[in-house]
Design an enzyme around this catalytic site. Structure first.
Site, PDB file in Angstrom:
ATOM      1  N   SER A  54       0.804  -1.226   0.000  1.00 50.57           N
ATOM      2  CA  SER A  54       0.000   0.000   0.000  1.00 50.57           C
ATOM      3  C   SER A  54       0.833   1.269   0.000  1.00 50.57           C
ATOM      4  O   SER A  54       0.324   2.334  -0.313  1.00 50.57           O
ATOM      5  CB  SER A  54      -0.931   0.019   1.216  1.00 50.57           C
ATOM      6  N   ASP A 346      -3.890   7.671   7.922  1.00 58.03           N
ATOM      7  CA  ASP A 346      -4.820   6.769   8.614  1.00 58.03           C
ATOM      8  C   ASP A 346      -4.012   5.855   9.541  1.00 58.03           C
ATOM      9  O   ASP A 346      -2.824   6.086   9.773  1.00 58.03           O
ATOM     10  CB  ASP A 346      -5.719   6.008   7.614  1.00 58.03           C
ATOM     11  N   HIS A 349      -1.045   4.400   7.346  1.00 56.80           N
ATOM     12  CA  HIS A 349      -0.466   5.059   6.162  1.00 56.80           C
ATOM     13  C   HIS A 349      -0.155   6.533   6.393  1.00 56.80           C
ATOM     14  O   HIS A 349      -0.683   7.126   7.330  1.00 56.80           O
ATOM     15  CB  HIS A 349      -1.420   4.884   4.972  1.00 56.80           C
TER      16      HIS A 349
END
Ligand SMILES: *[C@@H]1O[C@H](CO)[C@@H](O)[C@H](O)[C@H]1NC(C)=O
Ligand SMILES: *[C@@H]1O[C@H](CO)[C@@H](O)[C@H](O)[C@H]1NC(C)=O
Ligand SMILES: *[C@@H]1O[C@H](CO)[C@@H](O)[C@H](O)[C@H]1NC(C)=O
Ligand SMILES: *[C@@H]1O[C@H](CO)[C@@H](O)[C@H](O)[C@H]1NC(C)=O
Ligand SMILES: *[C@@H]1O[C@H](CO)[C@@H](O)[C@H](O)[C@H]1NC(C)=O
Length: 385
Positions: A54, A346, A349
């Protein structure tokens, strides 16, 4: 995932006539430009191939059969820059987007993103949120590294059909291959009821992860790849979502998770030194994400941030509950007013602002970057012509 894959394959195999039309188009271009354009093309053209998780996924997971845990294609993801959710796990761009900009390339598209007329001369992005070097890591919900490599092989076939064997090989040997992989192989042990550490010691498990990564690197090298960039692992136990796992821990980092990441980072450095010694022409750049992120978490104001530990978007302590967007664990979540003040976007991340700072360091643009990037920086790798 399989269905998308099949569609993709047929999309790549089908349009003979489109190839023909393109070939004519290229021929016209070449005949109408005064030769300098085609030599400029071969001189300046450095493709950028992106693999991993990610940290680098620009939207591949929008197109696979997975859950919202591994997707970010809903508000407020993307709110700062794109103004719509692209699938990137950030409020805006990722490190790879800024690197492409430094390299004077356009945004590198996700491999699975449908394109009427896909072309791969600038490279392509295979990264998938949740992916690990091991196939078992979040299996079934992500595109693991091995599958990412198989997509790369499809792209190679396409390039050979366009550029010929020699032209494709030349392009692939000039290209830069960027990897961010491993965090999920360790994080998944704490987020699922994994028993793998009952069977393997920590260093054995790290050895398996590194072994798998080694296979992938050597495969790309054997097909002509020479310039490799790596982002090492963050202090995994300090991510807001991992900090909250043990409520008795007073909000401290989960040392057990960070210690695995530490072993991995040591093994990765060793591996790359070894490969440089044994593989002729192998060049690499490693970005010390662990150090660079720690510096910012410990001294946020020095880097222009207000909050170093808690996330902008999420629920609960440190906003560590992975609820950003209200489509995962519950509908309720908090969102900060100004993501620029935060390091974490978040629970797992980072904000665009951090990604930009990291890209500058990786490129070798920011001050004193030799302490966090080496032996080459990415500017060196992109300028091997
Ligand atoms: C997606 O996965 C779910 C659960 O594994 C399954 O029930 C469903 O049939 C899958 N859908 C497609 C389109 O493959
Ligand atoms: C990596 O690890 C898995 C086990 O998790 C294995 O099945 C796979 O074949 C390995 N090799 C590569 C190149 O990914
Ligand atoms: C782990 O197992 C426990 C007990 O069986 C269960 O309550 C919990 O939901 C499981 N957690 C995960 C992440 O699967
Ligand atoms: C990160 O760097 C610090 C300071 O050098 C070190 O103590 C820690 O073990 C490292 N962690 C990882 C994950 O590499
Ligand atoms: C980098 O160094 C120069 C000269 O020492 C200084 O003027 C500049 O403010 C520094 N930039 C950053 C981002 O620290």
């Amino acid at each position: 995932m399989n269905e998308t894959h099949v569609e993709r394959m047929s999309a790549m195999a089908r349009p003979r006539s489109v190839f023909l039309i393109m070939a004519v188009h290229v021929a016209i271009l070449i005949s109408t430009s005064c030769g300098s354009r085609s030599s400029e093309h071969s001189r300046k053209h450095v493709a950028f191939f992106i693999f991993g998780d990610s940290f680098l996924d620009a939207g591949n997971n929008n197109y696979i059969n997975t859950t919202t845990l591994d997707q970010a294609n809903f508000w407020p993801y993307g709110e700062t820059y794109f103004r719509f959710p692209t699938g990137r796990f950030s409020d805006g761009r990722l490190v790879s987007d800024f690197i492409a900009e430094h390299a004077k390339l356009p945004l590198i598209p996700p491999f699975l993103q449908p394109a009427g007329n896909p072309h791969y001369f600038n490279g392509v992005n295979f990264a998938s949120a949740g992916a690990g070097a091991l196939s078992e890591t979040f299996q079934g919900a992500v595109i693991d590294l091995k599958t990412q490599l198989s997509y790369y092989k499809e792209v190679m076939t396409w390039l050979r059909s366009k550029l010929g064997n020699v032209g494709a090989k030349m392009m692939l040997s000039r290209a830069v291959y960027l990897f961010s992989i491993g965090t999920n192989d360790y994080m998944s042990l704490f987020l699922t009821n994994s028993t793998v550490l009952d069977t393997f010691s920590k260093s054995e498990y790290v050895g398996i992860v590194i072994g798998n990564l080694t296979t992938i690197i050597k495969d790309i090298y054997s097909r002509g790849g020479r310039n490799f960039g790596f982002i090492n692992l963050p202090p995994v136990g300090c991510l807001p979502g991992i900090r909250i796992i043990n409520p008795d821990n007073n909000g401290n980092c989960l040392e057990e998770a960070s210690s695995l990441a530490k072993l991995h980072n040591q093994a990765l450095s060793k591996l790359l030194q070894k490969l440089e010694k044994h593989l002729k022409g192998f060049k690499y750049s490693i970005f010390n994400l662990n150090i660079s992120l720690r510096q910012r978490m410990n001294h946020p104001s020095k880097y222009g941030f207000k909050e170093g530990k808690g996330a902008c978007c999420g629920t609960g302590k440190f906003r560590g509950v992975f609820s950003c967007g209200g489509k995962r664990l519950g509908k309720e979540f908090q969102l900060c007013e100004n993501p620029k003040e935060y390091i974490f976007w978040d629970s797992y991340h980072l904000t665009e602002r951090v990604h930009k700072q990291f890209a500058d360091e990786m490129w070798g643009r920011a001050n004193n970057t030799n302490s966090v990037v080496g032996p080459y920086n990415l500017r060196d790798l992109f300028q091997t012509l």
